[in-house]
Design an enzyme around this catalytic site. Structure first.
Site, PDB file in Angstrom:
ATOM      1  N   VAL A 195       0.928  -1.274  -0.007  1.00  0.00           N
ATOM      2  CA  VAL A 195      -0.224  -0.003   0.079  1.00  0.00           C
ATOM      3  C   VAL A 195       0.865   1.185   0.094  1.00  0.00           C
ATOM      4  O   VAL A 195       0.733   2.087  -0.878  1.00  0.00           O
ATOM      5  CB  VAL A 195      -1.108  -0.034   1.151  1.00  0.00           C
ATOM      6  CG1 VAL A 195      -1.853   1.257   1.333  1.00  0.00           C
ATOM      7  CG2 VAL A 195      -1.998  -1.110   1.096  1.00  0.00           C
ATOM      8  N   ALA A 238       2.648   1.926  -3.494  1.00  0.00           N
ATOM      9  CA  ALA A 238       1.243   2.193  -4.386  1.00  0.00           C
ATOM     10  C   ALA A 238       1.144   3.824  -4.029  1.00  0.00           C
ATOM     11  O   ALA A 238       0.868   4.416  -5.198  1.00  0.00           O
ATOM     12  CB  ALA A 238       0.270   1.305  -4.527  1.00  0.00           C
ATOM     13  N   GLU A 239       0.909   3.947  -2.941  1.00  0.00           N
ATOM     14  CA  GLU A 239       0.472   5.311  -2.289  1.00  0.00           C
ATOM     15  C   GLU A 239       1.447   6.333  -2.580  1.00  0.00           C
ATOM     16  O   GLU A 239       1.019   7.621  -2.959  1.00  0.00           O
ATOM     17  CB  GLU A 239      -0.257   5.226  -1.007  1.00  0.00           C
ATOM     18  CG  GLU A 239      -1.345   4.481  -1.015  1.00  0.00           C
ATOM     19  CD  GLU A 239      -2.756   5.157  -1.125  1.00  0.00           C
ATOM     20  OE1 GLU A 239      -2.419   6.288  -1.695  1.00  0.00           O
ATOM     21  OE2 GLU A 239      -3.660   4.240  -1.260  1.00  0.00           O
ATOM     22  N   SER A 240       2.597   6.158  -2.121  1.00  0.00           N
ATOM     23  CA  SER A 240       3.735   7.297  -2.008  1.00  0.00           C
ATOM     24  C   SER A 240       5.065   6.982  -2.525  1.00  0.00           C
ATOM     25  O   SER A 240       5.951   7.824  -2.518  1.00  0.00           O
ATOM     26  CB  SER A 240       3.647   7.789  -0.546  1.00  0.00           C
ATOM     27  OG  SER A 240       4.403   6.664   0.278  1.00  0.00           O
TER      28      SER A 240
END
Length: 152
Positions: free
Chosen positions: A50, A53-55
């Site tokens: 996560v 993918a996010e940052s």
């Protein structure tokens, strides 16, 4: 009654190795992820996927929509989670993992639905579960691809 959405399997050619994903997270981030995984009972590989993918492991990342930090928490979500500084890796990962665990519990451990809610919002998902936006489908596929590559 929530349907399980079939997410296309990411092609092997686009996959990143677990070593590459982990090398992008510094030791501090990895330690916090492991701590959050133990505390909330969420797979550390999923948390890292996560974050990737996010940052892309950038603690100071801010999205055009205003999402903040490693796990890209929206200001309202961060406030609800009691996070004072969403750019602090410890607060962000602990809060983001707690939120992810809440979503996993809400959707009976169905990772794809939890990820859809994480990305698109619980309200959106529950109002219109059969019409996930392309961006959300791509997000779920990306996180699953990172997660699979970390599992070897």
């Amino acid at each position: 009654n929530t349907k399980t959405h079939q997410i296309p399997d990411a092609s092997r050619s686009g996959r990143e190795t677990p070593e590459k994903i982990l090398s992008e997270a510094d030791d501090t981030i990895n330690q916090i992820v492991n701590q959050a995984a133990r505390k909330y009972g969420v797979d550390a590989g999923l948390i890292r996927s996560v974050i990737k993918a996010e940052s892309n492991f950038n603690p100071s990342a801010t999205s055009p929509a205003g999402a903040m930090g490693l796990m890209q928490l929206m200001p309202g979500t961060a406030k609800e989670l009691g996070i004072n500084n969403a750019y602090d890796p410890g607060e962000n990962i602990m809060g983001g993992t707690r939120y992810l665990k809440m979503l996993l519990d809400r959707y009976d451990g169905q990772v794809d639905l939890a990820l859809a809610a994480y990305n698109w919002g619980m309200g959106n998902l529950e109002r219109d579960p059969d019409h996930l936006p392309a961006e959300t489908l791509t997000y779920i596929e990306k996180v699953n691809s990172y997660f699979k590559s970390m599992q070897g």
